[in-house]
Scaffold this active site. Structure first.
Site, mmCIF file in Angstrom:
data_model
loop_
_atom_site.group_PDB
_atom_site.id
_atom_site.type_symbol
_atom_site.label_atom_id
_atom_site.label_comp_id
_atom_site.label_asym_id
_atom_site.label_seq_id
_atom_site.Cartn_x
_atom_site.Cartn_y
_atom_site.Cartn_z
ATOM 1 N N ARG A 95 0.830 -1.204 0.000
ATOM 2 C CA ARG A 95 0.000 0.000 0.000
ATOM 3 C C ARG A 95 0.862 1.252 0.000
ATOM 4 O O ARG A 95 0.581 2.224 -0.706
ATOM 5 C CB ARG A 95 -0.917 -0.008 1.227
ATOM 6 C CG ARG A 95 -1.990 1.059 1.207
ATOM 7 C CD ARG A 95 -3.135 0.684 2.132
ATOM 8 N NE ARG A 95 -4.204 1.647 2.063
ATOM 9 C CZ ARG A 95 -4.455 2.568 3.004
ATOM 10 N NH1 ARG A 95 -3.702 2.606 4.089
ATOM 11 N NH2 ARG A 95 -5.444 3.413 2.876
ATOM 12 N N ASN B 167 -4.172 8.569 3.204
ATOM 13 C CA ASN B 167 -2.922 8.024 3.740
ATOM 14 C C ASN B 167 -2.929 7.863 5.256
ATOM 15 O O ASN B 167 -1.915 7.469 5.838
ATOM 16 C CB ASN B 167 -1.745 8.912 3.341
ATOM 17 C CG ASN B 167 -1.401 8.792 1.870
ATOM 18 O OD1 ASN B 167 -1.700 7.778 1.241
ATOM 19 N ND2 ASN B 167 -0.780 9.826 1.318
ATOM 20 N N HIS C 155 0.741 4.068 -2.934
ATOM 21 C CA HIS C 155 0.354 5.433 -2.575
ATOM 22 C C HIS C 155 1.488 6.423 -2.837
ATOM 23 O O HIS C 155 1.228 7.583 -3.162
ATOM 24 C CB HIS C 155 -0.061 5.493 -1.107
ATOM 25 C CG HIS C 155 -1.436 4.965 -0.858
ATOM 26 N ND1 HIS C 155 -2.315 5.546 0.038
ATOM 27 C CD2 HIS C 155 -2.094 3.903 -1.382
ATOM 28 C CE1 HIS C 155 -3.457 4.866 0.036
ATOM 29 N NE2 HIS C 155 -3.335 3.854 -0.805
ATOM 30 N N HIS D 163 -4.351 -6.848 -3.417
ATOM 31 C CA HIS D 163 -5.368 -7.018 -2.376
ATOM 32 C C HIS D 163 -5.462 -8.469 -1.922
ATOM 33 O O HIS D 163 -6.331 -8.810 -1.119
ATOM 34 C CB HIS D 163 -6.724 -6.529 -2.877
ATOM 35 C CG HIS D 163 -6.801 -5.045 -3.030
ATOM 36 N ND1 HIS D 163 -7.821 -4.403 -3.687
ATOM 37 C CD2 HIS D 163 -5.965 -4.055 -2.605
ATOM 38 C CE1 HIS D 163 -7.628 -3.085 -3.661
ATOM 39 N NE2 HIS D 163 -6.498 -2.854 -3.011
#
Length: 325
Positions: A63, A92, A67, A188
């Protein structure tokens, strides 16, 4: 050799060198820190962290890398502290793993000061955590430099309810294909989400007063138990309902059965633009390839940016940046 021929050779080498200059490559740090194996140092710290502190760290780092790379490119801007930086953006708030990146940076600085960028650390550490969580090895390209701009206002990430076509367009801006997008969403396979990000699918999908018809009855029943209507708690659920701690092909198997928790996850298995990619998913090979392509997004190299001494602060604070209070 005549002076004329020598000049031609020099010019050829100069042109050839310029073509390679500034490109990421596998093994960028090899031989640059004496006898120290830079990637080996990263691997050792990640392995220790995984077995002694947090076996879910792969989800956190996947992640973090996504990001970071989707905002200003893969420049470790997400790591910067102070001011109205990217960490302050709502998207975030739940990003974690910063302490592990600090530990890796400290270990590398003890071996060779000012050599390894924080942006490269994120990519290497993510790969190593994926491997420890059951995923397959992929070679990480290195040679990135760190950025010095970090604004919360720059954070505009695709949300869980984005349409497949809009998601494809968003990824295309980053020069990533629909195939890349599908496999990156395959990240995921590990990690969690909160009820608030999909609760509409359980009770009032698209203001219909009922659930999302693409969700399996089995999943609907389970998620309603974890996310009851009107609850004051924003509970968490795994994104892969079968093997939430393993980096494997289970995620793609589940979304083909109607067991995608997030709307975009479910839709990539149904939309004509992506369903064939999901159906023929070669996760072991393609996921690593997609991560390598993600790691190339808008990178800084050569004289661009800097190599931070601390991943949380720029070496010399520039004026008028979001990191300044």
């Amino acid at each position: 050799m005549s002076k004329a021929k020598a000049l031609v050779v020099v010019l050829f080498l100069a042109v050839f060198s310029s073509q390679c200059y500034g490109e990421l490559r596998v093994g960028f740090y090899k031989g640059k820190c004496g006898q120290t194996d830079v990637e080996g140092v990263v691997r050792r710290v990640v392995k220790t962290w995984f077995f002694t502190k947090d076996k879910t760290i792969a989800a956190a780092l996947l992640r973090m890398q996504f990001h970071d790379c989707f905002v200003n490119g893969c420049d470790a801007s997400i790591l910067l502290d102070g001011g109205n930086n990217e960490k302050k953006a709502i998207a975030n708030k739940s990003v974690r793993g910063y302490e592990l990146i600090d530990a890796i940076k400290d270990a590398l600085e003890a071996e060779c000061q000012g050599l390894v960028s924080c942006a490269d650390i994120i990519s290497m550490a993510t790969r190593d955590a994926v491997l420890l969580s059951g995923g397959k090895w992929y070679n990480v390209e290195t040679g990135r430099r760190d950025g010095n701009v970090s604004f919360a206002s720059n954070v505009n990430l695709p949300g869980p309810s984005i349409s497949v076509s809009d998601s494809i367009n968003t990824f295309a801006i980053k020069k990533l294909t629909p195939t890349d997008m599908v496999y990156l969403l395959g990240g995921h396979t590990v990690g969690i989400t909160h009820c608030s990000l999909f609760q509409d699918r359980l009770y009032n999908f698209n203001n219909t007063g009922g659930p999302d018809p693409t969700m399996s009855k089995w999943l609907l029943f389970g998620l309603r138990m974890k996310c009851p209507r009107g609850s004051s708690f924003d509970n968490i659920v795994p994104l892969d309902v079968m093997t939430p701690s393993l980096v494997d092909n289970s995620f793609f198997q589940q979304i083909q059965r109607g067991n995608g928790v997030l709307q975009i996850d479910q839709q990539i298995a149904l939309d004509p633009l992506t369903k064939d990619i999901v159906k023929g998913a070669d996760f072991d090979t393609k996921f690593g390839e997609a991560m390598v392509k993600l790691g190339r997004v808008e990178v800084l190299t050569d004289a661009q940016g800097e190599v931070r001494k601390s991943c949380r602060a720029v070496n010399k604070k520039p004026l008028f940046l979001g990191i300044i209070n």
